[in-house]
Design a protein around this motif. Structure first.
Motif, mmCIF file in Angstrom:
data_model
loop_
_atom_site.group_PDB
_atom_site.id
_atom_site.type_symbol
_atom_site.label_atom_id
_atom_site.label_comp_id
_atom_site.label_asym_id
_atom_site.label_seq_id
_atom_site.Cartn_x
_atom_site.Cartn_y
_atom_site.Cartn_z
ATOM 1 N N LYS A 176 41.417 57.551 56.283
ATOM 2 C CA LYS A 176 40.838 58.941 55.911
ATOM 3 C C LYS A 176 40.537 59.255 57.320
ATOM 4 N N PRO A 177 40.038 60.862 57.446
ATOM 5 C CA PRO A 177 39.688 61.309 58.824
ATOM 6 C C PRO A 177 38.271 60.914 59.307
ATOM 7 N N LEU A 178 37.914 60.616 60.248
ATOM 8 C CA LEU A 178 36.731 60.363 60.705
ATOM 9 C C LEU A 178 35.799 61.765 60.966
ATOM 10 N N ASN A 179 34.629 61.810 60.623
ATOM 11 C CA ASN A 179 33.862 62.805 61.274
ATOM 12 C C ASN A 179 33.399 62.876 62.432
ATOM 13 N N ASP A 180 32.729 63.776 62.927
ATOM 14 C CA ASP A 180 32.358 63.755 64.146
ATOM 15 C C ASP A 180 31.200 62.538 64.776
ATOM 16 N N GLU A 181 30.606 62.425 63.755
ATOM 17 C CA GLU A 181 29.331 61.306 63.827
ATOM 18 C C GLU A 181 29.930 59.882 63.971
ATOM 19 N N GLN A 182 30.998 59.693 63.074
ATOM 20 C CA GLN A 182 31.697 58.509 63.176
ATOM 21 C C GLN A 182 32.532 58.308 64.630
ATOM 22 N N SER A 183 33.193 59.367 64.818
ATOM 23 C CA SER A 183 34.046 59.433 66.199
ATOM 24 C C SER A 183 32.953 59.132 66.938
ATOM 25 N N THR A 212 33.128 55.539 69.578
ATOM 26 C CA THR A 212 33.779 55.606 70.848
ATOM 27 C C THR A 212 32.558 55.229 71.790
ATOM 28 N N GLN A 213 31.102 55.617 71.540
ATOM 29 C CA GLN A 213 30.189 55.293 72.241
ATOM 30 C C GLN A 213 29.991 53.719 72.309
ATOM 31 N N ALA A 214 30.169 53.121 71.240
ATOM 32 C CA ALA A 214 30.040 51.556 71.092
ATOM 33 C C ALA A 214 31.039 50.883 71.651
ATOM 34 N N LEU A 215 32.231 51.227 71.736
ATOM 35 C CA LEU A 215 33.404 50.535 72.555
ATOM 36 C C LEU A 215 33.119 50.874 74.152
ATOM 37 N N SER A 216 32.755 52.119 74.398
ATOM 38 C CA SER A 216 32.479 52.255 75.697
ATOM 39 C C SER A 216 31.498 51.299 76.267
ATOM 40 N N LYS A 217 30.325 51.344 75.652
ATOM 41 C CA LYS A 217 29.350 50.273 75.984
ATOM 42 C C LYS A 217 29.700 48.912 76.524
ATOM 43 N N ARG A 218 30.669 48.357 75.207
ATOM 44 C CA ARG A 218 30.865 47.039 75.047
ATOM 45 C C ARG A 218 31.879 46.754 76.214
ATOM 46 N N PHE A 219 33.079 47.802 76.526
ATOM 47 C CA PHE A 219 33.858 47.347 77.602
ATOM 48 C C PHE A 219 33.186 47.550 79.059
ATOM 49 N N ILE A 220 32.157 48.532 79.303
ATOM 50 C CA ILE A 220 31.504 48.595 80.587
ATOM 51 C C ILE A 220 30.708 47.246 80.930
ATOM 52 N N GLU A 258 33.333 41.098 86.454
ATOM 53 C CA GLU A 258 33.563 41.403 87.871
ATOM 54 C C GLU A 258 35.024 41.995 87.849
ATOM 55 N N LEU A 259 35.283 42.852 86.684
ATOM 56 C CA LEU A 259 36.603 43.664 86.986
ATOM 57 C C LEU A 259 36.400 45.024 87.139
ATOM 58 N N ASP A 260 37.338 45.511 88.119
ATOM 59 C CA ASP A 260 37.135 47.022 88.408
ATOM 60 C C ASP A 260 38.288 47.667 87.681
ATOM 61 N N LEU A 261 37.757 47.666 86.077
ATOM 62 C CA LEU A 261 38.636 48.245 85.192
ATOM 63 C C LEU A 261 37.740 49.250 84.475
ATOM 64 N N GLU A 262 38.513 50.021 83.652
ATOM 65 C CA GLU A 262 37.825 51.305 82.725
ATOM 66 C C GLU A 262 38.491 51.311 81.722
ATOM 67 N N ALA A 263 37.840 51.525 80.600
ATOM 68 C CA ALA A 263 38.476 51.486 79.239
ATOM 69 C C ALA A 263 38.591 53.053 79.051
ATOM 70 N N LEU A 264 39.762 53.542 78.553
ATOM 71 C CA LEU A 264 39.968 55.081 78.185
ATOM 72 C C LEU A 264 40.152 55.108 76.705
ATOM 73 N N ILE A 265 38.922 55.741 75.979
ATOM 74 C CA ILE A 265 38.814 55.613 74.517
ATOM 75 C C ILE A 265 38.902 57.236 74.079
ATOM 76 N N LYS A 266 40.141 57.484 73.155
ATOM 77 C CA LYS A 266 40.160 58.773 73.082
ATOM 78 C C LYS A 266 40.196 58.710 71.396
ATOM 79 N N VAL A 267 39.607 59.877 70.647
ATOM 80 C CA VAL A 267 39.872 60.102 69.331
ATOM 81 C C VAL A 267 40.716 61.167 68.944
ATOM 82 N N HIS A 268 41.762 60.921 68.308
ATOM 83 C CA HIS A 268 42.719 62.079 68.076
ATOM 84 C C HIS A 268 42.752 62.512 66.483
#
Length: 98
Positions: free
Chosen positions: A62-69, A73-81, A88-98
């Protein structure tokens, strides 16, 4: 149906073993984050075969609402950062909601 993509572009030239390890880390992070934050049923698929990036696609029934999205997104970004800094990896995670 909403879906979320998590893609990590290999900018450092990871070897095949490191790519597999990072793919498993991505899978664990997204599964754990979904279970803790959204508690929604999700199907986790690999990226398309022609995509050379590391990552997954989360497909929700089922569709995610804005709060869930925003929350996932924020949780995954923080975990990967944090993970990339600690590893010590110079990588970046691209997280997108479609």
């Amino acid at each position: 149906m909403n879906y979320v993509t998590v893609e990590i572009i290999d900018t450092v030239g990871l070897n095949p073993r490191e790519r597999i390890m990072l793919q498993n880390t991505v899978l664990n992070f997204v599964a754990m984050s979904n279970a803790l934050i959204l508690k929604e049923d999700v199907v986790i698929n690999p990226l398309e075969q022609d995509n050379e990036n590391i990552g997954v696609v989360l497909v929700y029934a089922k569709p995610l609402n804005d709060e869930q999205s925003g929350a996932i997104t924020q949780a995954l970004s923080k975990r990967f950062i944090t993970y990339f800094k600690m590893s010590e990896l110079d990588l970046e995670a691209l997280i997108k909601v479609h």
